[in-house]
Design a protein around this motif. Structure first.
Motif, PDB file in Angstrom:
ATOM      1  N   SER A 166     -38.619 -64.166  57.528  1.00 51.92           N
ATOM      2  CA  SER A 166     -38.287 -62.826  58.028  1.00 51.92           C
ATOM      3  C   SER A 166     -37.153 -62.256  57.213  1.00 51.92           C
ATOM      4  O   SER A 166     -36.259 -62.982  56.768  1.00 51.92           O
ATOM      5  CB  SER A 166     -37.879 -62.886  59.501  1.00 51.92           C
ATOM      6  N   ALA A 224     -43.047 -68.894  58.411  1.00 48.58           N
ATOM      7  CA  ALA A 224     -42.506 -67.534  58.512  1.00 48.58           C
ATOM      8  C   ALA A 224     -41.265 -67.372  57.665  1.00 48.58           C
ATOM      9  O   ALA A 224     -40.383 -68.234  57.650  1.00 48.58           O
ATOM     10  CB  ALA A 224     -42.168 -67.218  59.969  1.00 48.58           C
ATOM     11  N   HIS A 244     -42.219 -71.165  62.804  1.00 52.25           N
ATOM     12  CA  HIS A 244     -42.954 -70.114  63.505  1.00 52.25           C
ATOM     13  C   HIS A 244     -42.128 -68.842  63.510  1.00 52.25           C
ATOM     14  O   HIS A 244     -40.918 -68.883  63.407  1.00 52.25           O
ATOM     15  CB  HIS A 244     -43.281 -70.574  64.939  1.00 52.25           C
ATOM     16  N   ARG A 245     -42.791 -67.724  63.690  1.00 52.50           N
ATOM     17  CA  ARG A 245     -42.123 -66.444  63.391  1.00 52.50           C
ATOM     18  C   ARG A 245     -41.040 -66.022  64.366  1.00 52.50           C
ATOM     19  O   ARG A 245     -40.095 -65.332  63.967  1.00 52.50           O
ATOM     20  CB  ARG A 245     -43.154 -65.315  63.261  1.00 52.50           C
ATOM     21  N   SER A 287     -37.284 -66.922  63.251  1.00 49.70           N
ATOM     22  CA  SER A 287     -36.722 -66.251  62.071  1.00 49.70           C
ATOM     23  C   SER A 287     -36.529 -64.759  62.330  1.00 49.70           C
ATOM     24  O   SER A 287     -35.550 -64.173  61.875  1.00 49.70           O
ATOM     25  CB  SER A 287     -37.572 -66.493  60.821  1.00 49.70           C
ATOM     26  N   LEU A 288     -37.434 -64.155  63.099  1.00 51.72           N
ATOM     27  CA  LEU A 288     -37.259 -62.734  63.438  1.00 51.72           C
ATOM     28  C   LEU A 288     -35.982 -62.532  64.254  1.00 51.72           C
ATOM     29  O   LEU A 288     -35.188 -61.625  63.973  1.00 51.72           O
ATOM     30  CB  LEU A 288     -38.472 -62.225  64.216  1.00 51.72           C
ATOM     31  N   SER A 339     -36.035 -68.439  57.101  1.00 51.55           N
ATOM     32  CA  SER A 339     -37.337 -69.085  57.241  1.00 51.55           C
ATOM     33  C   SER A 339     -37.327 -70.019  58.448  1.00 51.55           C
ATOM     34  O   SER A 339     -36.298 -70.598  58.803  1.00 51.55           O
ATOM     35  CB  SER A 339     -37.694 -69.878  55.968  1.00 51.55           C
TER      36      SER A 339
END
Lengths: 155, 110
Positions: free
Chosen positions: A37, A35, A109-110, A113-114, A106
Protein backbone atom coordinates in the motif's frame (compact mmCIF):
# COMPACT_ATOMS: atom_id res chain seq x y z
CA UNK A 1 14.24 -25.51 -0.29
CA UNK A 2 15.56 -23.13 2.37
CA UNK A 3 13.37 -20.15 3.06
CA UNK A 4 15.43 -16.99 2.82
CA UNK A 5 15.25 -14.55 5.69
CA UNK A 6 13.01 -11.63 4.88
CA UNK A 7 13.69 -9.59 7.98
CA UNK A 8 11.27 -6.66 8.35
CA UNK A 9 13.02 -3.43 7.41
CA UNK A 10 12.35 0.30 7.70
CA UNK A 11 13.59 2.47 4.85
CA UNK A 12 13.70 6.12 5.86
CA UNK A 13 15.10 8.84 3.66
CA UNK A 14 14.98 12.64 3.65
CA UNK A 15 16.48 14.02 0.46
CA UNK A 16 16.47 17.00 -1.87
CA UNK A 17 16.14 14.97 -5.07
CA UNK A 18 12.88 14.07 -6.80
CA UNK A 19 11.14 11.11 -5.16
CA UNK A 20 10.39 7.92 -7.08
CA UNK A 21 7.27 5.86 -6.56
CA UNK A 22 8.93 2.90 -8.30
CA UNK A 23 11.94 3.07 -6.04
CA UNK A 24 9.88 3.29 -2.84
CA UNK A 25 7.52 0.46 -3.88
CA UNK A 26 10.40 -1.81 -4.79
CA UNK A 27 11.96 -1.30 -1.37
CA UNK A 28 8.99 -2.91 0.40
CA UNK A 29 8.06 -5.66 -2.06
CA UNK A 30 8.41 -9.10 -0.52
CA UNK A 31 7.64 -12.66 -1.67
CA UNK A 32 5.78 -13.13 1.64
CA UNK A 33 3.47 -10.19 0.99
CA UNK A 34 0.39 -10.03 -1.15
CA UNK A 35 -0.11 -6.31 -0.58
CA UNK A 36 1.89 -3.13 -1.01
CA UNK A 37 0.00 0.00 0.00
CA UNK A 38 1.18 3.43 -0.96
CA UNK A 39 0.54 7.07 -0.05
CA UNK A 40 1.90 9.90 -2.17
CA UNK A 41 1.63 13.50 -0.90
CA UNK A 42 1.76 15.93 -3.81
CA UNK A 43 1.93 19.70 -4.09
CA UNK A 44 -1.31 21.54 -4.82
CA UNK A 45 -1.23 24.68 -6.96
CA UNK A 46 -3.57 26.76 -4.84
CA UNK A 47 -4.39 27.69 -1.26
CA UNK A 48 -7.33 29.92 -0.28
CA UNK A 49 -7.52 31.38 -3.78
CA UNK A 50 -3.80 32.15 -3.95
CA UNK A 51 -1.64 30.61 -6.62
CA UNK A 52 1.12 28.44 -5.15
CA UNK A 53 4.34 28.73 -7.14
CA UNK A 54 6.14 25.92 -5.30
CA UNK A 55 6.77 24.50 -1.83
CA UNK A 56 9.95 24.51 0.20
CA UNK A 57 10.62 21.99 2.95
CA UNK A 58 13.16 22.03 5.73
CA UNK A 59 13.74 19.52 8.51
CA UNK A 60 15.47 18.93 11.82
CA UNK A 61 16.89 15.97 10.00
CA UNK A 62 18.34 13.83 12.77
CA UNK A 63 15.25 14.18 14.94
CA UNK A 64 12.91 13.70 11.97
CA UNK A 65 14.56 10.37 11.19
CA UNK A 66 14.27 9.34 14.84
CA UNK A 67 10.59 10.29 14.96
CA UNK A 68 9.89 8.37 11.75
CA UNK A 69 11.66 5.34 13.25
CA UNK A 70 9.32 5.63 16.26
CA UNK A 71 6.34 5.66 13.88
CA UNK A 72 7.64 2.48 12.22
CA UNK A 73 8.06 0.84 15.63
CA UNK A 74 4.49 1.79 16.53
CA UNK A 75 3.21 0.42 13.22
CA UNK A 76 4.83 -2.92 13.93
CA UNK A 77 3.26 -3.06 17.40
CA UNK A 78 -0.20 -2.28 16.04
CA UNK A 79 0.04 -4.41 12.89
CA UNK A 80 2.52 -7.20 13.60
CA UNK A 81 2.10 -8.74 10.17
CA UNK A 82 3.51 -5.65 8.43
CA UNK A 83 6.70 -6.58 6.65
CA UNK A 84 8.57 -3.56 5.27
CA UNK A 85 7.96 0.17 5.66
CA UNK A 86 9.43 2.92 3.50
CA UNK A 87 9.07 6.65 4.18
CA UNK A 88 10.73 9.06 1.77
CA UNK A 89 10.29 12.80 2.30
CA UNK A 90 11.64 15.46 0.01
CA UNK A 91 13.46 18.53 1.29
CA UNK A 92 14.14 21.85 -0.40
CA UNK A 93 12.09 23.09 -3.34
CA UNK A 94 9.21 20.87 -4.52
CA UNK A 95 7.49 22.02 -7.73
CA UNK A 96 3.72 21.75 -8.19
CA UNK A 97 2.38 18.20 -8.75
CA UNK A 98 5.62 16.59 -7.65
CA UNK A 99 5.67 14.35 -4.58
CA UNK A 100 6.68 15.69 -1.17
CA UNK A 101 6.31 12.39 0.60
CA UNK A 102 5.90 8.74 -0.38
CA UNK A 103 5.01 6.07 2.16
CA UNK A 104 4.89 2.36 1.24
CA UNK A 105 4.03 -0.58 3.47
CA UNK A 106 3.92 -4.29 2.63
CA UNK A 107 1.94 -6.99 4.43
CA UNK A 108 0.68 -10.48 3.63
CA UNK A 109 -2.92 -9.23 3.33
CA UNK A 110 -4.15 -5.82 2.34
CA UNK A 111 -5.99 -4.59 5.46
CA UNK A 112 -2.85 -4.14 7.55
CA UNK A 113 -0.78 -2.27 4.98
CA UNK A 114 -3.69 0.03 4.08
CA UNK A 115 -4.27 0.91 7.73
CA UNK A 116 -0.55 1.22 8.45
CA UNK A 117 0.00 3.68 5.58
CA UNK A 118 -2.80 5.89 6.88
CA UNK A 119 -1.38 5.74 10.39
CA UNK A 120 2.08 6.66 9.08
CA UNK A 121 1.03 9.80 7.23
CA UNK A 122 -1.31 10.96 10.00
CA UNK A 123 1.33 10.50 12.68
CA UNK A 124 4.07 12.03 10.53
CA UNK A 125 1.97 15.17 10.24
CA UNK A 126 1.55 15.28 14.03
CA UNK A 127 5.05 14.53 15.22
CA UNK A 128 7.90 14.76 12.69
CA UNK A 129 9.92 18.02 12.74
CA UNK A 130 9.58 19.00 9.08
CA UNK A 131 8.33 22.41 7.94
CA UNK A 132 6.69 23.50 4.69
CA UNK A 133 6.77 27.00 3.27
CA UNK A 134 4.21 27.79 0.53
CA UNK A 135 5.55 30.32 -1.96
CA UNK A 136 2.85 32.46 -3.64
CA UNK A 137 3.30 35.17 -6.25
CA UNK A 138 3.79 38.04 -3.81
CA UNK A 139 4.36 36.41 -0.44
CA UNK A 140 4.96 33.15 1.37
CA UNK A 141 3.50 31.33 4.34
CA UNK A 142 4.82 28.78 6.82
CA UNK A 143 2.15 26.10 6.99
CA UNK A 144 0.93 24.48 10.19
CA UNK A 145 -0.55 20.99 10.24
CA UNK A 146 -3.85 20.81 12.11
CA UNK A 147 -2.44 17.62 13.66
CA UNK A 148 0.28 19.67 15.37
CA UNK A 149 -0.82 19.95 18.98
CA UNK A 150 1.18 23.10 19.77
CA UNK A 151 0.03 25.17 16.79
CA UNK A 152 -2.24 28.16 17.32
CA UNK A 153 -5.66 27.39 15.93
CA UNK A 154 -6.26 31.06 15.19
CA UNK A 155 -4.11 32.92 12.65
CA UNK B 1 26.85 13.61 35.28
CA UNK B 2 29.45 15.36 37.47
CA UNK B 3 32.86 13.82 37.86
CA UNK B 4 34.05 13.27 41.45
CA UNK B 5 36.35 16.28 41.24
CA UNK B 6 33.58 18.72 40.42
CA UNK B 7 31.07 19.11 43.18
CA UNK B 8 28.21 21.50 43.07
CA UNK B 9 29.49 24.68 44.60
CA UNK B 10 29.41 28.36 43.89
CA UNK B 11 32.19 29.83 41.84
CA UNK B 12 33.31 30.09 38.26
CA UNK B 13 35.68 27.13 38.23
CA UNK B 14 33.56 24.65 36.25
CA UNK B 15 33.94 24.34 32.50
CA UNK B 16 31.62 26.47 30.45
CA UNK B 17 30.54 28.69 33.29
CA UNK B 18 30.38 32.41 32.84
CA UNK B 19 32.27 34.65 35.24
CA UNK B 20 29.22 36.88 35.44
CA UNK B 21 27.09 34.18 36.98
CA UNK B 22 28.25 32.96 40.33
CA UNK B 23 24.98 31.56 41.58
CA UNK B 24 24.41 28.55 39.38
CA UNK B 25 26.36 26.24 37.17
CA UNK B 26 26.01 27.06 33.50
CA UNK B 27 26.88 25.12 30.39
CA UNK B 28 27.15 25.64 26.65
CA UNK B 29 24.31 24.23 24.62
CA UNK B 30 23.75 24.19 20.85
CA UNK B 31 20.59 26.08 20.01
CA UNK B 32 19.01 25.24 16.64
CA UNK B 33 16.47 27.48 14.93
CA UNK B 34 14.02 26.26 12.28
CA UNK B 35 11.46 27.75 9.92
CA UNK B 36 9.91 30.96 11.26
CA UNK B 37 12.15 30.96 14.33
CA UNK B 38 15.26 30.96 12.09
CA UNK B 39 13.86 33.94 10.19
CA UNK B 40 13.17 35.86 13.40
CA UNK B 41 16.49 35.01 15.04
CA UNK B 42 18.41 35.59 11.82
CA UNK B 43 20.44 32.43 12.17
CA UNK B 44 20.13 28.64 12.19
CA UNK B 45 22.38 27.65 15.06
CA UNK B 46 24.59 29.01 17.78
CA UNK B 47 26.14 28.10 21.11
CA UNK B 48 24.65 29.73 24.17
CA UNK B 49 25.65 29.59 27.81
CA UNK B 50 22.63 28.77 29.96
CA UNK B 51 22.05 27.49 33.51
CA UNK B 52 22.40 23.71 33.72
CA UNK B 53 19.17 23.40 35.66
CA UNK B 54 16.40 25.57 34.29
CA UNK B 55 12.71 25.32 33.52
CA UNK B 56 11.75 25.22 29.86
CA UNK B 57 10.05 28.60 30.20
CA UNK B 58 13.17 30.13 31.77
CA UNK B 59 15.24 28.67 28.93
CA UNK B 60 12.89 30.34 26.44
CA UNK B 61 13.33 33.64 28.23
CA UNK B 62 17.14 33.29 28.09
CA UNK B 63 16.94 32.77 24.35
CA UNK B 64 14.51 35.68 23.84
CA UNK B 65 16.98 37.96 25.64
CA UNK B 66 19.43 37.20 22.85
CA UNK B 67 16.82 37.34 20.05
CA UNK B 68 13.91 39.55 21.16
CA UNK B 69 11.96 39.07 17.91
CA UNK B 70 11.35 35.45 18.90
CA UNK B 71 8.80 36.75 21.40
CA UNK B 72 6.40 37.02 18.43
CA UNK B 73 6.04 33.23 18.26
CA UNK B 74 6.13 32.41 21.97
CA UNK B 75 2.62 30.91 21.93
CA UNK B 76 3.32 28.65 19.00
CA UNK B 77 6.62 26.97 19.74
CA UNK B 78 7.88 24.03 21.71
CA UNK B 79 11.44 22.95 22.36
CA UNK B 80 13.17 19.76 21.41
CA UNK B 81 15.81 19.06 24.07
CA UNK B 82 18.08 16.15 23.18
CA UNK B 83 15.48 15.44 20.46
CA UNK B 84 12.54 15.08 22.85
CA UNK B 85 9.68 17.57 22.65
CA UNK B 86 9.28 19.85 25.69
CA UNK B 87 6.47 22.36 26.17
CA UNK B 88 7.34 25.84 27.40
CA UNK B 89 6.48 25.76 31.08
CA UNK B 90 7.55 24.46 34.46
CA UNK B 91 9.30 21.33 33.32
CA UNK B 92 12.77 21.28 34.87
CA UNK B 93 15.54 20.58 32.40
CA UNK B 94 18.95 19.26 33.44
CA UNK B 95 21.26 20.28 30.62
CA UNK B 96 24.67 18.85 29.74
CA UNK B 97 27.41 20.66 27.83
CA UNK B 98 26.85 20.21 24.11
CA UNK B 99 23.14 19.35 24.42
CA UNK B 100 21.01 20.25 21.41
CA UNK B 101 18.09 22.54 22.11
CA UNK B 102 15.90 23.20 19.08
CA UNK B 103 13.15 25.81 18.69
CA UNK B 104 10.24 23.99 17.06
CA UNK B 105 7.54 26.12 15.38
CA UNK B 106 4.32 24.34 14.35
CA UNK B 107 5.25 21.50 12.03
CA UNK B 108 3.99 20.94 8.50
CA UNK B 109 5.58 17.82 7.10
CA UNK B 110 3.87 15.41 4.76
Amino acid sequence: MEESEDVPKDFIKLKAEKLSVDEVSELVVSPYCGAVSLFIGTTRNNFEGKKVIHLEYEAYTSMAETEIKKICRDVRQKWPSVKHIAVHHRLGVVPITEASVIIAVSSPHRAESLEAVMYCINTLKASVPIWKKEIYEDEYSWKENKECFWANSEK
Amino acid sequence: RLSPRRRRRRGPAAEGSSPRDGDSMRCQVSVLYFARSAELAGLRCETLSVPREITSLQLWEEIVKVHPRLALIRDQVVFAVRQEYVLLGDQLLVLQPGDEVAIIPPISGG
